[in-house]
Each structure stands twice: as structure tokens, then as C-alpha cells.
Design a protein around this motif. Sequence first.
Motif, PDB file in Angstrom:
ATOM      1  N   MET A   1       7.191  -1.777  -3.912  1.00  0.00           N
ATOM      2  CA  MET A   1       7.178  -0.691  -2.917  1.00  0.00           C
ATOM      3  C   MET A   1       7.397  -1.257  -1.511  1.00  0.00           C
ATOM      4  N   ILE A   2       8.329  -0.682  -0.773  1.00  0.00           N
ATOM      5  CA  ILE A   2       8.539  -1.048   0.624  1.00  0.00           C
ATOM      6  C   ILE A   2       7.931   0.067   1.490  1.00  0.00           C
ATOM      7  N   THR A   3       7.054  -0.324   2.412  1.00  0.00           N
ATOM      8  CA  THR A   3       6.412   0.648   3.293  1.00  0.00           C
ATOM      9  C   THR A   3       6.937   0.460   4.710  1.00  0.00           C
ATOM     10  N   GLN A  42      13.843   7.496  -2.596  1.00  0.00           N
ATOM     11  CA  GLN A  42      13.806   6.217  -3.320  1.00  0.00           C
ATOM     12  C   GLN A  42      12.358   5.984  -3.769  1.00  0.00           C
ATOM     13  N   PRO A  43      12.118   5.906  -5.062  1.00  0.00           N
ATOM     14  CA  PRO A  43      10.735   5.793  -5.541  1.00  0.00           C
ATOM     15  C   PRO A  43      10.012   4.557  -5.003  1.00  0.00           C
ATOM     16  N   ASP A  44      10.760   3.537  -4.585  1.00  0.00           N
ATOM     17  CA  ASP A  44      10.117   2.307  -4.126  1.00  0.00           C
ATOM     18  C   ASP A  44      10.128   2.175  -2.591  1.00  0.00           C
ATOM     19  N   VAL A  45      10.367   3.266  -1.880  1.00  0.00           N
ATOM     20  CA  VAL A  45      10.313   3.236  -0.405  1.00  0.00           C
ATOM     21  C   VAL A  45       9.471   4.418   0.076  1.00  0.00           C
ATOM     22  N   ARG A  46       8.514   4.128   0.950  1.00  0.00           N
ATOM     23  CA  ARG A  46       7.729   5.219   1.543  1.00  0.00           C
ATOM     24  C   ARG A  46       7.597   4.978   3.046  1.00  0.00           C
ATOM     25  N   ASN A 195       9.919 -10.062  -0.680  1.00  0.00           N
ATOM     26  CA  ASN A 195      10.766  -8.922  -1.049  1.00  0.00           C
ATOM     27  C   ASN A 195      12.102  -8.994  -0.346  1.00  0.00           C
ATOM     28  N   PRO A 198      15.423  -6.237  -1.137  1.00  0.00           N
ATOM     29  CA  PRO A 198      15.398  -4.844  -0.646  1.00  0.00           C
ATOM     30  C   PRO A 198      15.204  -4.743   0.863  1.00  0.00           C
TER      31      PRO A 198
END
Length: 213
Positions: A1-3, A42-46, A195, A198
Motif C-alpha cells: 500500500m502506498i499512502t 488503485q487498490p494499493d494507493v490511498r 517500495n 511503485p
Amino acid sequence: MITLALSKGRIFDETLPMLAAAGIEVTEDPEKSRKLILATNQPDVRVVLVRASDVPTYVQWGGADMGVTGLDTLIEHGNAGLYVPLDLKISACRMSVAARADFDYAHAVRQGSRLKIATKFVGIARNFFAEKGVHVDLIKLYGSMELAPLTGLADAIVDIVSTGNTLRANNLVEVEQIMDISARLVVNQAALKLNREPIRRIIDAFASATPQS
Ligand code: PRP
């Protein structure tokens, strides 16, 4: 996950097209709810919404992997633990000294008078006047800086000027410009190592969406 840490308002609005260039679309409207964590397509970016002055803190300590913050906030916070790959050239404004029209700032500086300066940007103000060799008493405020010269709290202020409307509305004049300000992309250095792929992809997309000067 990228925040990604953003502050509501101009930075949020002007960052959206850069996210779009990375194929990222924020799927919730921060003005329509009080949610602080926003999902994206994108499920891995919030996106997390934080106070503007807290963005570098979140990124430095890993509460977010990256963020968008004004150069003013970044200078006040310091660069520790942060990689600053891009000037995004958005949210442009300037940091200036302003005073009442009837205060002879130039004369006071020439005379070597000790000036009372009110500001939220104590670090920037201290450096600026130290380099000029002007003695100042710095008075820390958290907002409504324009009131300080009007009430006699200070001789002048150091504050952000964008359109100049706030100064004009309060009969203040810009007497000196300190620096141009724009928003910067900041990245947690450890997150970049963990990471890399991404995060690099997002940095490259932001770079391609940054207005050329
Ligand atoms: C900034 C700054 C001025 C105003 C300048 O405040 O402190 O008050 O904007 O903009 P202008 O030149 O276009 O009038 P902001 O609205 O960001 O709120 P703040 O006081 O919480 O920093």
C-alpha cells in the motif's frame, strides 16, 4: 500500500491532475464527508488528509510514504528523512514582509532599529533578517497575521502573499519579497528503498504532469 498525504483545499485540488497522470483517481470527495482516509481506483494507493503543516511530519515518520507540501512548510519543518524529488510548480505564491503603509520600513531597517516581526514562519523570518543583519524580535502566531501591525502587536509580518487581496483589505503593503513558494513532492527515504518501483512510477508521472517553466 502506498499512502499519499495531502492537505484539503488548493494542494488537494491541484494534485488531482498529477495523480490522474499516474492513473490514480481519488474516488471520494473530501468536501462531502469527514473521512480522513480516501480510497483511490488503485487498490494499493490511498490518500490521507492532514493539516498542511503536518504533511512533512507524516512523511518523515512513515505515517505516509509521500506527500505534497508547500516550500514554506517544508523549510519550517526541515528536510530530515525526506527525499524531495520535485518542484510541482503548483500552489504558487510568495513569502513577503508586509507592514502598515504609514510605517517606514526601509528607514527602520537603515537605522538599524530593532523590529518586532509577527509570523507563523519563524525559521524563514529568522534566517531572512539574520542574513540582512537586521535585529528582530519574532512573535509566533498561528493565523490572522495581518492583525498584528494593525493592533500594534508588531511592526511588520512575514506571511504568504498570493493575490495580495488580504493585505489590501487590511491596508498593509508588501515591503519586501523573501522567496517564491510552490508545492514540493516529498517522499519518505526508507519507503523509497522498500517500495522503489511503485513510488518511482508515481514520481515519474508527477514529473511528466508538472507545468514546464
Ligand atoms: C494565506 C496568508 C494570507 C493569505 C494571502 O492564508 O496567510 O492570509 O493566504 O492570500 P492572498 O494574497 O491571495 O490574499 P491562508 O488562507 O492560506 O490561511 P492561513 O492563515 O490558515 O495560512
